[in-house]
Write an enzyme that holds these catalytic residues in place. Structure first.
Site, PDB file in Angstrom:
ATOM      1  N   PHE A   8      19.316  30.074 -35.156  1.00 24.41           N
ATOM      2  CA  PHE A   8      19.516  30.637 -33.814  1.00 24.41           C
ATOM      3  C   PHE A   8      18.219  30.478 -33.025  1.00 24.41           C
ATOM      4  O   PHE A   8      17.707  31.398 -32.419  1.00 24.41           O
ATOM      5  CB  PHE A   8      19.943  32.104 -33.923  1.00 24.41           C
ATOM      6  CG  PHE A   8      20.630  32.638 -32.682  1.00 24.41           C
ATOM      7  CD1 PHE A   8      21.830  32.087 -32.258  1.00 24.41           C
ATOM      8  CD2 PHE A   8      20.075  33.681 -31.953  1.00 24.41           C
ATOM      9  CE1 PHE A   8      22.468  32.570 -31.124  1.00 24.41           C
ATOM     10  CE2 PHE A   8      20.706  34.172 -30.815  1.00 24.41           C
ATOM     11  CZ  PHE A   8      21.898  33.617 -30.405  1.00 24.41           C
ATOM     12  N   GLU A 149      27.116  15.232 -32.238  1.00 27.80           N
ATOM     13  CA  GLU A 149      26.666  14.589 -31.007  1.00 27.80           C
ATOM     14  C   GLU A 149      25.181  14.830 -30.751  1.00 27.80           C
ATOM     15  O   GLU A 149      24.465  13.930 -30.308  1.00 27.80           O
ATOM     16  CB  GLU A 149      27.493  15.129 -29.820  1.00 27.80           C
ATOM     17  CG  GLU A 149      27.119  14.558 -28.473  1.00 27.80           C
ATOM     18  CD  GLU A 149      27.293  13.049 -28.402  1.00 27.80           C
ATOM     19  OE1 GLU A 149      28.440  12.604 -28.493  1.00 27.80           O
ATOM     20  OE2 GLU A 149      26.284  12.321 -28.272  1.00 27.80           O
ATOM     21  N   LYS A 224      16.979   8.646 -36.066  1.00 24.58           N
ATOM     22  CA  LYS A 224      18.117   8.430 -35.167  1.00 24.58           C
ATOM     23  C   LYS A 224      18.755   7.050 -35.359  1.00 24.58           C
ATOM     24  O   LYS A 224      19.975   6.928 -35.366  1.00 24.58           O
ATOM     25  CB  LYS A 224      17.672   8.646 -33.724  1.00 24.58           C
ATOM     26  CG  LYS A 224      17.351  10.134 -33.459  1.00 24.58           C
ATOM     27  CD  LYS A 224      16.581  10.331 -32.166  1.00 24.58           C
ATOM     28  CE  LYS A 224      16.312  11.822 -31.922  1.00 24.58           C
ATOM     29  NZ  LYS A 224      15.327  12.028 -30.827  1.00 24.58           N
ATOM     30  N   GLY A 321      15.815  19.243 -25.039  1.00 24.83           N
ATOM     31  CA  GLY A 321      15.930  20.375 -24.128  1.00 24.83           C
ATOM     32  C   GLY A 321      16.892  21.423 -24.660  1.00 24.83           C
ATOM     33  O   GLY A 321      17.840  21.107 -25.367  1.00 24.83           O
TER      34      GLY A 321
END
Lengths: 340, 340
Positions: A8, A149, A224, A321
């Site tokens: 969290f 995603e 990635k 972000g």
């Protein structure tokens, strides 16, 4: 849809803000109705209520630095494995820290959730870079959705673009800028700053960590491209299988020389398929300034996908972000809601 | 899935080639299985076989300039309305010529197909620019899918991107390069060519029509921003509601002057939403050469979407072409197949 947050931090909190802000809009547009039943975070404590937690109150509590475990609730002493074993939920959201060498503890969290029959969405690169075949197969066997995603380009919908909207097109190659921190540093260096000053500025802005190795040595981009090789091309690559070079060897003088030739340095992650198999690499490249990827400045990410039917399609958007990555989880939840 | 082609020009033929080439791949990846039962084209004739036509033979016949009506088949004398009324099919593909002032005959074709309970996909801008509300509502009432990816940016998946992968993000504005012909002409003029020579070259390459008005006066881009306003923002705009200016007033001298200021001319289509409603416009703009849209050269299209959760997301890809537009229909068919 009963949600369980494992982790969290900024991403989980970013998603929570979007869920609260967009509650009416999502209900009206998609009939979407979700309740957070459990949260477990190593630092922020844990709480579980089968009837749903007050998410606004949870955010406020965390914002004030108070532990969720001080809340009267069933699961106040549950660590992540216990929460996953005990909670009744439909979807587990894995948003703990990325460990790219072991993929833990996130991989075990995902395994356990899938075994209990929960759908899973994650922003964690470790499990996908290291164990994607096993996890995708496990979800498939269980008839469960497993979406991720946010592992590449944050909420910029690269993976959904490939899965949903390029369905039917054969992809030959993907090439792009997958690390915003290094792209920011290179852009600043073009403006005349030296590497150390540009890195310090990236750290000040929160783009780079105090120990910036994962970004500047190319490991984040390597994770990635490995994920893309594995989930788009079905390869079984590990990060250590592919060559990886970061930006630490590039000097201001190199950048000035390139500019004089009408070229710009970019840290390019590449995945491609040929007769010999699937390959991935990360390395700085000099691109002509007319190249679509050359114009991508600052912390922005971009990916050019080469296909048989369409030729090149490029998507450009944020690569990091709080809300941008939280949105990736939201979009995965909506995909589960609408298509399962 | 039984398919009915209304219109069998370059787009219909482009799709047919993809269906033939990708038959095995689409069956393996999606279990996709489609058969073309009918084709009706004003110039190329018509044919219907409830058990499926030989698509490769139909393409070969049309390639040789032979009419489909000379084929022994049930529907050899059926015009488009008769074909839609008589054929038993699951999906009607509307790919006749675009008439942006009336939307006909395509709009009547779509109305009739929806009334008969067929799903519809189209690349035709007329019906969407003029009658989108009516047609979308009619499909919704009938529980039918109505998709039109190819009406804007050909097969570059702009509309699917918005519908599927930006679900949950509120869009404030869309701004981009929606006409490849004018972008090609402007790019050539930057290289020193004058307008007339650049237009002649675009015509020679098949980008521009003999009567180039729809492109150079901005009407094609206007149809596309109107479609976006209507289908993304739910507006009820007609093309004539919005200001539209093309590229015919821009001289080589203007372009040279802009370049000296570090700027490039682009024909920008824009759609946005504010307190007063939904607006659209088409006009040439001078963009700083560092702007992401400024770097888009040649016949390529691009769209920047401004959202609440992600900020700006840009997609760049082909805006025209036989296979590129045919792919839009294929992608719509796969969406119907997978999600209905």
């Amino acid at each position: 849809m009963r949600l369980l947050f494992i982790g969290f931090g900024t991403v989980g909190q970013g998603l929570s803000e979007l869920l609260l802000e967009k509650r009416d809009e999502l209900a009206a547009s998609y009939g979407f109705d979700a309740v957070v039943v459990g949260i477990s975070d190593m630092l922020k404590g844990s709480a579980y209520d089968p009837d749903g937690l007050d998410l606004a109150a949870a955010l406020a509590r965390v914002g004030r630095g108070e532990s969720l475990s001080d809340w009267p609730s069933v699961g106040r002493s549950w660590d992540a494995p216990t929460m996953i074993a005990e909670a009744e939920a439909d979807v587990m959201l894995e948003a703990t820290y990325t460990d790219i060498s072991t993929g833990q503890p996130a991989t075990d969290h995902i395994r356990a959730a899938l075994e209990r029959g929960m759908h899973v969405t994650t922003t964690n690169k470790g499990p996908l870079a290291l164990h994607s075949r096993e996890l995708i197969e496990s979800a498939r066997k269980g008839g469960l959705q497993f979406l991720y995603e946010g592992t590449v380009m944050a909420g910029t919908p690269l993976l959904n673009l490939i899965r949903e909207t390029l369905a039917g097109a054969a992809i030959h190659e993907m090439r792009g800028i997958l690390n915003g921190t290094t792209n920011y540093i290179l852009t600043q260096m073009e403006g005349g700053m030296d590497y150390a000053a540009a890195l310090a500025q990236a750290q000040q802005l929160g783009y780079a960590e105090a120990v910036p190795d994962a970004d500047v040595l190319g490991w984040d981009a390597l994770a990635k491209v490995t994920i893309l090789a594995n989930v788009v091309f079905g390869a079984g690559l590990k990060p250590s299988d592919s060559p990886c070079q970061g930006i630490t060897e590039i000097s201001s003088a190199d950048i000035v020389r390139a500019a004089a030739d009408g070229q710009r340095y970019k840290l390019i992650g590449r995945v491609w398929r040929d007769g010999a198999g699937v390959h991935a690499s990360v390395a700085p490249q000099r691109l002509p300034s007319t190249h679509p990827l050359a114009g991508v400045g600052g912390a922005t990410n971009a990916m050019t996908i080469t296909t048989d039917a369409l030729g090149e399609v490029t998507i450009i958007g944020p690569g990091a972000g709080r809300r941008q990555t939280g949105f990736a989880l939201l979009n995965d939840l909506l995909t589960m809601w609408r298509h399962s």
